[in-house]
Enzyme design. Structure first.
Site, short mmCIF file in Angstrom:
data_model
loop_
_atom_site.label_atom_id
_atom_site.label_comp_id
_atom_site.label_asym_id
_atom_site.label_seq_id
_atom_site.Cartn_x
_atom_site.Cartn_y
_atom_site.Cartn_z
N TYR A 209 -13.11 -5.33 60.06
CA TYR A 209 -14.01 -5.60 58.94
C TYR A 209 -14.40 -7.08 58.96
CZ TYR A 209 -15.59 -6.20 54.10
OH TYR A 209 -16.32 -6.52 52.98
N ALA A 210 -13.41 -7.95 59.14
CA ALA A 210 -13.68 -9.39 59.15
C ALA A 210 -14.60 -9.76 60.32
CB ALA A 210 -12.36 -10.15 59.24
N LYS B 30 -18.22 -8.73 59.74
CA LYS B 30 -18.93 -9.65 58.84
C LYS B 30 -19.22 -10.98 59.55
CE LYS B 30 -19.14 -7.11 55.01
NZ LYS B 30 -20.43 -6.58 54.54
N ASN C 248 -27.19 8.76 54.34
CA ASN C 248 -26.10 8.06 55.02
C ASN C 248 -26.74 6.99 55.92
OD1 ASN C 248 -24.00 7.14 56.57
ND2 ASN C 248 -23.15 9.18 56.96
N ASN D 273 -26.99 -4.35 51.71
CA ASN D 273 -25.75 -4.57 50.95
C ASN D 273 -24.65 -3.57 51.29
OD1 ASN D 273 -24.05 -5.21 48.41
ND2 ASN D 273 -24.63 -3.06 48.15
N SER E 280 -19.40 -11.55 53.78
CA SER E 280 -18.14 -11.73 53.03
C SER E 280 -17.48 -13.01 53.49
CB SER E 280 -17.22 -10.54 53.32
OG SER E 280 -15.92 -10.81 52.82
P1 NDP Z 1 -18.75 -0.66 46.54
O1 NDP Z 1 -17.79 0.25 47.23
O2 NDP Z 1 -18.75 -0.73 45.06
O3 NDP Z 1 -20.23 -0.38 47.05
C1 NDP Z 1 -20.49 -0.10 48.40
C2 NDP Z 1 -21.83 0.59 48.51
O4 NDP Z 1 -22.09 0.84 49.89
C3 NDP Z 1 -21.84 1.92 47.78
O5 NDP Z 1 -23.04 2.06 47.06
C4 NDP Z 1 -21.76 2.94 48.91
O6 NDP Z 1 -22.50 4.11 48.59
C5 NDP Z 1 -22.49 2.19 50.04
N1 NDP Z 1 -22.12 2.74 51.34
C6 NDP Z 1 -20.93 2.65 51.98
N2 NDP Z 1 -20.97 3.34 53.14
C7 NDP Z 1 -22.22 3.89 53.23
C8 NDP Z 1 -22.88 4.72 54.18
N3 NDP Z 1 -22.28 5.13 55.31
N4 NDP Z 1 -24.15 5.09 53.92
C9 NDP Z 1 -24.79 4.69 52.81
N5 NDP Z 1 -24.22 3.90 51.87
C10 NDP Z 1 -22.96 3.51 52.08
O7 NDP Z 1 -18.43 -2.12 47.14
P2 NDP Z 1 -19.12 -3.54 46.89
O8 NDP Z 1 -20.19 -3.44 45.90
O9 NDP Z 1 -18.02 -4.49 46.67
O10 NDP Z 1 -19.70 -3.81 48.34
C11 NDP Z 1 -21.03 -4.24 48.57
C12 NDP Z 1 -21.03 -5.19 49.74
O11 NDP Z 1 -20.28 -6.35 49.39
C13 NDP Z 1 -20.40 -4.63 51.02
O12 NDP Z 1 -21.17 -5.01 52.13
C14 NDP Z 1 -19.04 -5.33 51.05
O13 NDP Z 1 -18.56 -5.45 52.37
C15 NDP Z 1 -19.39 -6.67 50.44
N6 NDP Z 1 -18.28 -7.44 49.89
C16 NDP Z 1 -17.48 -6.96 48.88
C17 NDP Z 1 -16.44 -7.71 48.38
C18 NDP Z 1 -15.54 -7.23 47.28
O14 NDP Z 1 -14.49 -7.88 47.04
N7 NDP Z 1 -15.86 -6.19 46.57
C19 NDP Z 1 -16.17 -9.05 48.90
C20 NDP Z 1 -17.07 -9.49 49.92
C21 NDP Z 1 -18.08 -8.70 50.39
P3 NDP Z 1 -21.94 5.63 48.74
O15 NDP Z 1 -20.47 5.61 48.56
O16 NDP Z 1 -22.71 6.34 47.67
O17 NDP Z 1 -22.38 6.05 50.10
#
Ligand code: NDP
Length: 277
Positions: A160-161, A164, A66, A93, A146
Site C-alpha cells: 500500500y505504501a 502511494k 468497479n 480518490n 497518503s
Molecule cells: P473509504 O474506505 O471510506 O473510501 C474508499 C472509497 O474507495 C470507497 O468509496 C470505495 O467504494 C472506493 N473503492 C475502493 N475500491 C474500489 C474499487 N475496486 N472500485 C471502485 N471503488 C472502490 O476510505 P477513505 O475515504 O479514507 O479513502 C479515500 C482515499 O484516501 C484512498 O485513496 C485512501 O488510500 C486515501 N487515504 C486514506 C487515509 C485514511 O486514514 N483514511 C489516509 C491517507 C490516504 P466501494 O466500497 O463502494 O467500492
C-alpha cells in the site's frame, strides 16, 4: 454563479469517506458531479447528502462500477460525458489497503497485485482514458495519495505504501507532461482520517475507535491531537481543483496530517522529566 457552476467533476470512491465529503463540497459549490463506487446503497447516501447541500438532481450522475475493471472505468467516463457533455475535473480518490490478516513481507503477491491495481493502476488508466477530454477543457486532476508514501517507512503495509509512493511520482511526471496542454495535476497526502478505510479492511467499529484514539492521544503520532475528518481533505481537494485559487501549484502532493510527518517522537518527552530537572 457559484464557484464550480457549469463544471463537470468525477470523484472516484465517493460512496464513502473522503470521496463522499468531496462530492458533497463540490455540490455545495454548484458542480455537476459523477459519484461512483461499487456499493450502490452507500452511493445513495452520498446522493442524499449532495441534495441536502443544494445539488440539483440533474447535477448528480450516480455510477455503480468497479474501478479496477476497464469496463467500469469506461462506464464512469462515458456516462459523465452523456450526462454533462464534458469533464473539467477528475478526482482519483478511490483506494484501499487490501488486508487479509498478513503484514510486512509476509503479504502475498496476490495482495501486492490487488493493492497496486486499485491504488495505482486504476489512476494510470483513468488518466489515460480522460486525458483527451481534460485537454479540451484545460481541466484539473487531483489524486489522493497518503503520507504512508514516505519518506518514512511503513513496514506493516509495504505494498500500500509503495503504491502511494508510485502515485506521487506518477503525479509529478504526468503534471509536467500535461501542463503543456493546460491540464493541471496535483495530489493530496492525508494522514490518519476517520473514514470507511478500516471497515473496508474488515476491522470492527470497536477496533477502529481503539486505533484512532491510540494515535490521536499520542503527540509523537499526531501533534494536533486529533484524527482528520474527510471534510478536512475535501477542502484541500476542492482547492486544488479550483484554477482560480491554485493555478500555480503543479505536480505537488500537499500534506494534511495534523503534523504527523514532521515529528520523530523526541519532542514528546519533556526535557525536565528526562533529565530530572
Ligand atoms: P473509504 O474506505 O471510506 O473510501 C474508499 C472509497 O474507495 C470507497 O468509496 C470505495 O467504494 C472506493 N473503492 C475502493 N475500491 C474500489 C474499487 N475496486 N472500485 C471502485 N471503488 C472502490 O476510505 P477513505 O475515504 O479514507 O479513502 C479515500 C482515499 O484516501 C484512498 O485513496 C485512501 O488510500 C486515501 N487515504 C486514506 C487515509 C485514511 O486514514 N483514511 C489516509 C491517507 C490516504 P466501494 O466500497 O463502494 O467500492
Amino acid at each position: 454563479m457559484t464557484r464550480f457552476s457549469g463544471k463537470s467533476v468525477i470523484v472516484t470512491g465517493s460512496s464513502n469517506g473522503i470521496g463522499r465529503a468531496t462530492a458533497v463540497l463540490f455540490s455545495r459549490y454548484g458542480a455537476q458531479v459523477t459519484i461512483t463506487g461499487r456499493d450502490s446503497e452507500r452511493l445513495e447516501v452520498t446522493k442524499e447528502k449532495m441534495l441536502k447541500a443544494g445539488a440539483l438532481p440533474q447535477n448528480i450522475n450516480l455510477v455503480v462500477a468497479n474501478l479496477t475493471d476497464p469496463n467500469g472505468q469506461d462506464h464512469i467516463i462515458q456516462s459523465t460525458l452523456k450526462a454533462f457533455g464534458k469533464i473539467d475535473v477528475l478526482v482519483n480518490n478511490a483506494g484501499a489497503n487490501i488486508f487479509d490478516g498478513t503484514l510486512n513481507t509476509d503479504q502475498s503477491i496476490e495482495i501486492y497485485q490487488k493493492t497496486f491495481q486499485i491504488n495505482f493502476q486504476s489512476v494510470v488508466e483513468m488518466i489515460k482514458k480522460t486525458k483527451e477530454y481534460l485537454i479540451k477543457t484545460k481541466g484539473e486532476i487531483v489524486n489522493v495519495s497518503s503520507t504512508v508514501a514516505g519518506p518514512q517507512a511503513m513496514p506493516m503495509a509495504p505494498y500500500y505504501a509503495s503504491a502511494k509512493a508510485a502515485l506521487n511520482q506518477y503525479t509529478r511526471c504526468v503534471a509536467i507532461d500535461l501542463i503543456q496542454y493546460g491540464v493541471r495535476v496535483n495530489s493530496v497526502s492525508p494522514g490518519i482520517v476517520e473514514s470507511g478505510f478500516m471497515s473496508a479492511q474488515g476491522f470492527p467499529d470497536e477496533l477502529q475507535q481503539k486505533f484512532l484514539t491510540f494515535f490521536a492521544s499520542r503527540k509523537e503520532c499526531i501533534p494536533a491531537g486529533v484524527c482528520g475528518k474527510p471534510e478536512d481533505i475535501a477542502e484541500l481537494i476542492v482547492f486544488l481543483s479550483d484554477r482560480k485559487r491554485s493555478s500555480y501549484i503543479i505536480g505537488q502532493s500537499i500534506v494534511a496530517d495534523g503534523g504527523s510527518t514532521l515529528v520523530a517522537g523526541m519532542h514528546a518527552h519533556d526535557l525536565h522529566d528526562m533529565l530530572g530537572l
